[in-house]
Design a protein around this motif. Structure first.
Motif, PDB file in Angstrom:
ATOM      1  N   ASP A   1      11.424   0.951   9.204  1.00 32.08           N
ATOM      2  CA  ASP A   1      11.709   0.092   8.465  1.00 32.08           C
ATOM      3  C   ASP A   1      10.789  -1.152   8.488  1.00 32.08           C
ATOM      4  N   SER A   2      10.488  -1.577   9.639  1.00 28.31           N
ATOM      5  CA  SER A   2       9.601  -2.761   9.963  1.00 28.31           C
ATOM      6  C   SER A   2       8.181  -2.496   9.285  1.00 28.31           C
ATOM      7  N   PHE A   3       7.848  -1.214  10.133  1.00 29.04           N
ATOM      8  CA  PHE A   3       6.295  -0.597   9.813  1.00 29.04           C
ATOM      9  C   PHE A   3       6.164  -0.402   8.195  1.00 29.04           C
ATOM     10  N   LYS A   4       7.337   0.077   7.436  1.00 33.25           N
ATOM     11  CA  LYS A   4       7.132   0.407   5.856  1.00 33.25           C
ATOM     12  C   LYS A   4       7.147  -1.138   5.343  1.00 33.25           C
ATOM     13  N   GLN A   5       7.868  -2.157   5.775  1.00 32.55           N
ATOM     14  CA  GLN A   5       7.900  -3.483   5.286  1.00 32.55           C
ATOM     15  C   GLN A   5       6.356  -4.009   5.455  1.00 32.55           C
ATOM     16  N   TYR A   6       6.092  -3.925   6.444  1.00 32.27           N
ATOM     17  CA  TYR A   6       4.477  -4.443   6.712  1.00 32.27           C
ATOM     18  C   TYR A   6       3.511  -3.753   5.533  1.00 32.27           C
ATOM     19  N   LEU A   7       3.782  -2.553   5.414  1.00 31.91           N
ATOM     20  CA  LEU A   7       2.826  -1.887   4.446  1.00 31.91           C
ATOM     21  C   LEU A   7       2.835  -2.572   3.022  1.00 31.91           C
ATOM     22  N   ARG A   8       4.398  -3.100   2.852  1.00 31.20           N
ATOM     23  CA  ARG A   8       4.536  -3.679   1.330  1.00 31.20           C
ATOM     24  C   ARG A   8       4.112  -5.183   1.306  1.00 31.20           C
ATOM     25  N   VAL A   9       3.935  -5.800   2.409  1.00 30.00           N
ATOM     26  CA  VAL A   9       3.367  -7.149   2.440  1.00 30.00           C
ATOM     27  C   VAL A   9       2.135  -7.415   2.896  1.00 30.00           C
ATOM     28  N   ALA A  10       1.581  -6.623   3.575  1.00 28.84           N
ATOM     29  CA  ALA A  10       0.142  -6.817   4.101  1.00 28.84           C
ATOM     30  C   ALA A  10      -0.923  -6.783   3.284  1.00 28.84           C
ATOM     31  N   PRO A  11      -2.044  -7.287   3.200  1.00 29.71           N
ATOM     32  CA  PRO A  11      -3.031  -7.203   2.508  1.00 29.71           C
ATOM     33  C   PRO A  11      -3.654  -5.888   2.676  1.00 29.71           C
ATOM     34  N   LYS A  12      -4.332  -5.338   1.383  1.00 32.23           N
ATOM     35  CA  LYS A  12      -4.462  -3.948   1.473  1.00 32.23           C
ATOM     36  C   LYS A  12      -5.771  -3.798   2.410  1.00 32.23           C
ATOM     37  N   ASN A  13      -6.612  -4.734   2.553  1.00 34.52           N
ATOM     38  CA  ASN A  13      -7.742  -4.540   3.529  1.00 34.52           C
ATOM     39  C   ASN A  13      -7.411  -4.956   5.051  1.00 34.52           C
ATOM     40  N   ALA A  14      -6.136  -5.111   5.244  1.00 31.19           N
ATOM     41  CA  ALA A  14      -5.497  -5.618   6.538  1.00 31.19           C
ATOM     42  C   ALA A  14      -6.371  -4.462   7.900  1.00 31.19           C
ATOM     43  N   ALA A  15      -6.690  -4.893   8.851  1.00 32.11           N
ATOM     44  CA  ALA A  15      -7.554  -4.174   9.810  1.00 32.11           C
ATOM     45  C   ALA A  15      -6.588  -3.262  10.191  1.00 32.11           C
ATOM     46  N   ASP A  16      -5.281  -3.473  10.667  1.00 24.48           N
ATOM     47  CA  ASP A  16      -4.376  -2.450  11.385  1.00 24.48           C
ATOM     48  C   ASP A  16      -3.611  -1.536  10.427  1.00 24.48           C
ATOM     49  N   ARG A  17      -3.911  -1.783   9.153  1.00 23.23           N
ATOM     50  CA  ARG A  17      -2.993  -1.110   8.202  1.00 23.23           C
ATOM     51  C   ARG A  17      -3.107   0.428   8.400  1.00 23.23           C
ATOM     52  N   GLU A  18      -4.127   0.984   8.809  1.00 24.45           N
ATOM     53  CA  GLU A  18      -4.255   2.611   9.360  1.00 24.45           C
ATOM     54  C   GLU A  18      -3.571   2.919  10.212  1.00 24.45           C
ATOM     55  N   ASP A  19      -3.723   2.243  11.234  1.00 27.06           N
ATOM     56  CA  ASP A  19      -2.909   2.397  12.562  1.00 27.06           C
ATOM     57  C   ASP A  19      -1.370   2.526  11.970  1.00 27.06           C
ATOM     58  N   VAL A  20      -0.969   1.652  11.507  1.00 26.12           N
ATOM     59  CA  VAL A  20       0.501   1.698  10.997  1.00 26.12           C
ATOM     60  C   VAL A  20       0.899   2.586  10.287  1.00 26.12           C
TER      61      VAL A  20
END
Length: 165
Positions: free
Chosen positions: A136-155
């Motif tokens: 749930d925390s990781f999914k929340q991150y994907l909702r609020v993080a910028p689309k170009n966030a560096a660690d988005r792919e890792d998450v």
């Protein structure tokens, strides 16, 4: 005042903005000086204390940073920036329970402003074996993080490995 004849107050935002530029360029000592000048000009502004404490944290002066962050929380117990920074310091010092508490406060009070808090909380939950909360925390991150966030792919990879969709 700029001069004794002008009697115009110096705007602390000038120091704040220049301090942020120094901080972004990795010139933390210079940033600290500017944030200090801004705080002296307007000691009531919590955002100036936050920038000062954030710089101290970046310089790994955790004890000093914690003192300023606790001062902020005495004035405003719900301040999400102070909780976020205290959570980061607790994580760096391996105090997971304290980190979890502060990161939860940061998310509760201003979660969209702290996408990184969601990721850190996700990893804390993962380490505890709390997969549902972690996902749930990781999914929340994907909702609020910028689309170009560096660690988005890792998450996203972590979610695909451990979470059911």
């Amino acid at each position: 005042y700029q001069t004794s004849t002008e009697k115009r107050p110096i705007d602390p935002d000038v120091y704040l903005l220049r301090g942020r530029l120094y901080f972004d360029n990795g010139q933390h000592r210079e940033a600290l000086v500017d944030f200090k000048h801004a705080m002296l000009l307007d000691p009531t502004r919590l955002d100036l204390l936050v920038e000062f404490a954030k710089t101290l944290q970046k310089m790994r002066k955790h004890e000093e940073a914690v003192a300023y962050l606790e001062e902020i929380l005495q004035r405003d117990p719900r301040n999400p920036s102070a909780h976020y920074l205290l959570g980061n310091i607790a994580m760096e010092n391996e105090h997971r329970k304290l980190a979890e508490q502060h990161l939860k406060h940061a998310i509760k009070e201003g979660g969209a402003n702290f996408p990184d808090a969601h990721v850190k909380l996700g990893y804390l939950y993962k380490d505890k074996g709390l997969t549902a909360l972690s996902c749930d925390s990781f999914k929340q991150y994907l909702r609020v993080a910028p689309k170009n966030a560096a660690d988005r792919e890792d998450v996203m990879r972590t979610i695909s490995r451990m979470c059911r969709r």
